[in-house]
Enzyme design. Structure first.
Site, PDB file in Angstrom:
ATOM      1  CE  LYS A  22      48.278  35.638  40.990  1.00 54.44           C
ATOM      2  NZ  LYS A  22      47.058  35.164  39.943  1.00 54.44           N
ATOM      3  CG  ASN A  23      47.307  38.544  39.619  1.00 53.52           C
ATOM      4  OD1 ASN A  23      47.385  37.630  39.267  1.00 53.52           O
ATOM      5  ND2 ASN A  23      46.658  39.530  40.427  1.00 53.52           N
ATOM      6  CB  CYS A 116      41.551  30.725  43.178  1.00 49.42           C
ATOM      7  SG  CYS A 116      43.329  30.786  43.578  1.00 49.42           S
ATOM      8  NE  ARG A 121      38.329  35.084  39.630  1.00 50.29           N
ATOM      9  CZ  ARG A 121      39.598  34.885  39.835  1.00 50.29           C
ATOM     10  NH1 ARG A 121      40.498  33.976  40.259  1.00 50.29           N
ATOM     11  NH2 ARG A 121      40.195  35.678  39.760  1.00 50.29           N
ATOM     12  CB  ILE A 123      34.116  36.854  31.579  1.00 47.88           C
ATOM     13  CG1 ILE A 123      33.265  35.977  30.495  1.00 47.88           C
ATOM     14  CG2 ILE A 123      34.810  35.601  32.823  1.00 47.88           C
ATOM     15  CD1 ILE A 123      34.187  35.388  30.005  1.00 47.88           C
ATOM     16  CG  ASP A 124      28.785  40.338  33.329  1.00 46.94           C
ATOM     17  OD1 ASP A 124      29.622  39.688  34.270  1.00 46.94           O
ATOM     18  OD2 ASP A 124      28.554  42.295  33.258  1.00 46.94           O
ATOM     19  CD  GLN A 125      30.679  44.613  33.486  1.00 51.13           C
ATOM     20  OE1 GLN A 125      31.046  46.435  32.867  1.00 51.13           O
ATOM     21  NE2 GLN A 125      29.500  44.521  33.775  1.00 51.13           N
ATOM     22  CG  ASP A 304      44.801  39.175  45.511  1.00 53.72           C
ATOM     23  OD1 ASP A 304      43.296  39.444  44.636  1.00 53.72           O
ATOM     24  OD2 ASP A 304      44.986  40.517  44.020  1.00 53.72           O
ATOM     25  NE  ARG A 396      46.799  28.983  40.385  1.00 55.83           N
ATOM     26  CZ  ARG A 396      46.130  30.070  40.156  1.00 55.83           C
ATOM     27  NH1 ARG A 396      44.805  29.941  41.411  1.00 55.83           N
ATOM     28  NH2 ARG A 396      45.935  31.096  40.190  1.00 55.83           N
TER      29      ARG A 396
HETATM   30  N1  EPU Z   1      33.352  40.890  37.784  1.00 59.27           N
HETATM   31  C1  EPU Z   1      32.199  41.455  36.846  1.00 59.27           C
HETATM   32  N2  EPU Z   1      31.958  41.019  35.417  1.00 59.27           N
HETATM   33  C2  EPU Z   1      32.728  40.808  34.976  1.00 59.27           C
HETATM   34  C3  EPU Z   1      33.479  40.944  35.614  1.00 59.27           C
HETATM   35  C4  EPU Z   1      34.281  40.713  37.032  1.00 59.27           C
HETATM   36  O1  EPU Z   1      30.933  40.756  37.491  1.00 59.27           O
HETATM   37  O2  EPU Z   1      32.525  40.592  34.205  1.00 59.27           O
HETATM   38  C5  EPU Z   1      33.449  41.072  39.432  1.00 59.27           C
HETATM   39  C6  EPU Z   1      33.685  39.672  39.909  1.00 59.27           C
HETATM   40  O3  EPU Z   1      33.224  38.945  40.675  1.00 59.27           O
HETATM   41  C7  EPU Z   1      34.329  40.376  40.951  1.00 59.27           C
HETATM   42  C8  EPU Z   1      35.172  42.060  40.791  1.00 59.27           C
HETATM   43  O4  EPU Z   1      34.147  42.494  39.689  1.00 59.27           O
HETATM   44  O5  EPU Z   1      33.295  40.497  42.447  1.00 59.27           O
HETATM   45  C9  EPU Z   1      36.260  41.654  41.115  1.00 59.27           C
HETATM   46  O6  EPU Z   1      36.500  41.353  39.546  1.00 59.27           O
HETATM   47  P1  EPU Z   1      38.011  41.480  38.607  1.00 59.27           P
HETATM   48  O7  EPU Z   1      37.535  41.629  37.042  1.00 59.27           O
HETATM   49  O8  EPU Z   1      38.691  42.634  39.626  1.00 59.27           O
HETATM   50  O9  EPU Z   1      38.822  40.053  39.352  1.00 59.27           O
HETATM   51  P2  EPU Z   1      40.225  39.200  37.742  1.00 59.27           P
HETATM   52  O10 EPU Z   1      40.571  40.248  37.037  1.00 59.27           O
HETATM   53  O11 EPU Z   1      39.270  38.026  37.821  1.00 59.27           O
HETATM   54  C10 EPU Z   1      42.067  40.286  38.853  1.00 59.27           C
HETATM   55  C11 EPU Z   1      43.079  39.302  39.984  1.00 59.27           C
HETATM   56  C12 EPU Z   1      42.692  38.914  41.103  1.00 59.27           C
HETATM   57  C13 EPU Z   1      42.269  40.150  41.833  1.00 59.27           C
HETATM   58  C14 EPU Z   1      41.396  40.505  41.188  1.00 59.27           C
HETATM   59  C15 EPU Z   1      40.732  41.880  42.229  1.00 59.27           C
HETATM   60  C16 EPU Z   1      44.533  38.245  38.198  1.00 59.27           C
HETATM   61  C17 EPU Z   1      44.740  37.408  37.031  1.00 59.27           C
HETATM   62  N3  EPU Z   1      44.320  38.568  38.274  1.00 59.27           N
HETATM   63  O12 EPU Z   1      41.320  39.255  39.034  1.00 59.27           O
HETATM   64  O13 EPU Z   1      44.601  38.532  41.634  1.00 59.27           O
HETATM   65  O14 EPU Z   1      41.609  39.530  43.016  1.00 59.27           O
HETATM   66  O15 EPU Z   1      42.291  41.618  40.115  1.00 59.27           O
HETATM   67  O16 EPU Z   1      42.444  43.202  42.554  1.00 59.27           O
HETATM   68  O17 EPU Z   1      44.665  39.893  37.709  1.00 59.27           O
HETATM   69  C18 EPU Z   1      44.770  36.060  43.149  1.00 59.27           C
HETATM   70  O18 EPU Z   1      46.459  36.911  42.407  1.00 59.27           O
HETATM   71  O19 EPU Z   1      44.505  35.898  44.402  1.00 59.27           O
HETATM   72  C19 EPU Z   1      43.858  37.028  42.500  1.00 59.27           C
HETATM   73  C20 EPU Z   1      43.050  35.907  42.651  1.00 59.27           C
END
Ligand code: EPU
Length: 417
Positions: A22-23, A116, A121, A123-125, A304, A396
């Site tokens: 999925k991811n 979820c 979550r 998106i600052d980065q 996950d 999903r």
């Molecule tokens: N974070 C920030 N700022 C940002 C981005 C992330 O503070 O701009 C923090 C988040 O709050 C979190 C950590 O960094 O504490 C990791 O977040 P990441 O960005 O890696 O997560 P994501 O890209 O939103 C993906 C997967 C998630 C999985 C995480 C961690 C997808 C679509 N989603 O999420 O998958 O838990 O990486 O491995 O790829 C799932 O499949 O159930 C799922 C939630």
């Protein structure tokens, strides 16, 4: 309302074939919009998140056709339009469209992404990376407008190895002018899969799979064919299930290295598991030992699988713990596990699991995708009948749950109530 109805405690035997990741798929599909041409992706999971992406592609006037496990995307007639909340809120990965539309059209307008409810979550980065490439970010109440006269390669250091921010940084960098270096990048296998596909499209990328990714921007990208890697979280979920009620249960079409952090723990607690090149065989075992687990970025133990493995810990003899280090709100499964008979306390970011406890079927709610997976495993090992509500979360991310589990002997059906 659709619910999952499960009669538990049946031994599972036979083979479960793992679907495409999925991811990975949710990043690769938007990535196709970076260039003109025809893109054929195989091993695409048939899940609701992909349906949501398909709708967004069609809204952008991209031609999409789907067969059972493949998707063909033709991007020549793409139109850049504001992505409304009804589409953006369907999944987290909708924010990959932000990157591809910015990269391709130098302008994007999009409402907030969904996903979820497992933490804040932010998106600052991603926004920091867009700005480093030279974009201007305008945040309005419920949407973002991001624009740039030109996008130029940059040095981007991520504060944490975020998967989403790494994907977005790569998607812009591959067609920004000049050289980009992303440091503290995510090393997840899905990032590697994305980079392999982008290279087939003509991108110049090095270092993926490590924490420093180097990109030299190219003028244009073209169509390609790509097979998506298999889903390590789906593989992990069914492997955990096999450790509880499997009898020579084969988990097929896996990449063992991608689930090593899980299989190492399963071996440590005394599971009977045999790992081959692209499959594993697992048998349930009595007297499982307790264990302490901490979630971490790849190659650490994946967040996950934190909720799914909590069900396994309820069946270990003694006190186990699992510490969640990625998301701050990923224990919503715990009250339902306790309702089924588990004895779990939450202490800040840790679950303390007192095992072994008998689980009994009852009515529970899948509050998010992996909470759903946790409760599904719990239902399958319980005495009696369980009804899982809000199954849209499970659907999903897991392809053909009912068919895959019925094939190996589970009693499970989707009911309309
Ligand atoms: N974070 C920030 N700022 C940002 C981005 C992330 O503070 O701009 C923090 C988040 O709050 C979190 C950590 O960094 O504490 C990791 O977040 P990441 O960005 O890696 O997560 P994501 O890209 O939103 C993906 C997967 C998630 C999985 C995480 C961690 C997808 C679509 N989603 O999420 O998958 O838990 O990486 O491995 O790829 C799932 O499949 O159930 C799922 C939630």
């Amino acid at each position: 309302m659709k619910v999952l109805n499960i009669i538990g405690n049946k031994t599972l035997t036979g083979s479960i074939r793992i679907s495409g990741a999925k991811n990975s798929a949710v990043a690769l599909i938007p990535a196709c919009l970076l260039g003109n041409g025809t893109y054929t992706l195989c091993n695409v999971p048939n899940i609701l998140d992909i349906d949501a992406l398909e709708e967004t592609l069609k809204y952008l006037n991209v031609d999409v056709s789907r067969a059972s496990e493949s998707i063909v995307i033709k991007t020549d007639k793409i139109e850049n339009k504001p992505i409304p909340y009804e589409l953006s809120s369907r999944l987290r990965a909708s924010y990959y469209f932000m990157a591809v539309l910015l990269a391709r059209f130098h302008y994007v307008e999009m409402s907030l992404p969904g996903g979820c409810s497992i933490g804040k979550r932010p998106i600052d980065q991603t926004l920091k990376a867009f700005k480093a490439y030279g974009a201007e970010v305008i945040e309005e109440e419920e949407k973002f407008i991001i624009k740039a006269d030109k996008l130029t390669g940059a040095n981007i250091h991520l504060d944490m190895p975020s998967v989403g921010a790494t994907v977005n940084s790569i998607l812009v960098g591959v067609i920004a002018k000049g050289k980009t270096i992303i440091t503290n990048a995510a090393k997840e296998p899905e990032i590697e899969d994305l980079c392999l596909m982008l290279k087939k499209m003509g991108a110049k990328i090095k270092g993926y799979g490590t924490n420093t990714i180097e990109i030299t921007g190219v003028k244009e990208l073209t169509g390609c064919n790509h097979d998506i890697i298999s889903d390590r979280i789906e593989a992990g979920t069914y492997t955990i299930l096999g450790a509880l009620i499997g009898k020579d249960l084969k988990i097929d079409n896996i990449i063992p290295e991608h689930i090593k952090s899980l299989t190492d723990i399963l071996k440590e607690i005394g599971c009977d598991i045999k790992i081959e090149k692209d499959y594993l065989i697992i048998n349930s075992q009595d007297n499982l030992k307790p264990v302490n687990i901490k979630t971490d970025y790849y190659p650490g133990f994946p967040t996950d699988l934190q909720q799914p493995i909590t069900t396994l810990l309820t069946q270990c003899e003694g006190i186990s713990s699992i510490e969640e280090n990625i998301w701050e709100n990923r224990f919503m499964n715990v009250p339902y596990l306790n309702k089924m008979g588990a004895n779990i306390e939450i202490e800040e970011k840790k679950c303390i699991v007192h095992g072994k406890t008998k689980l009994t079927g009852c009515e529970v709610v899948a509050t998010d995708l992996r909470a759903g997976a946790c409760l599904l495993i719990a239902a399958l090992i319980s005495e009696g009948e369980t009804t899982i509500k809000e199954i849209k979360h499970l659907l999903r991310g897991y392809e053909e749950i009912v068919e895959k589990l019925t094939n190996v002997g589970a009693k499970i059906e989707i009911k309309e109530i």
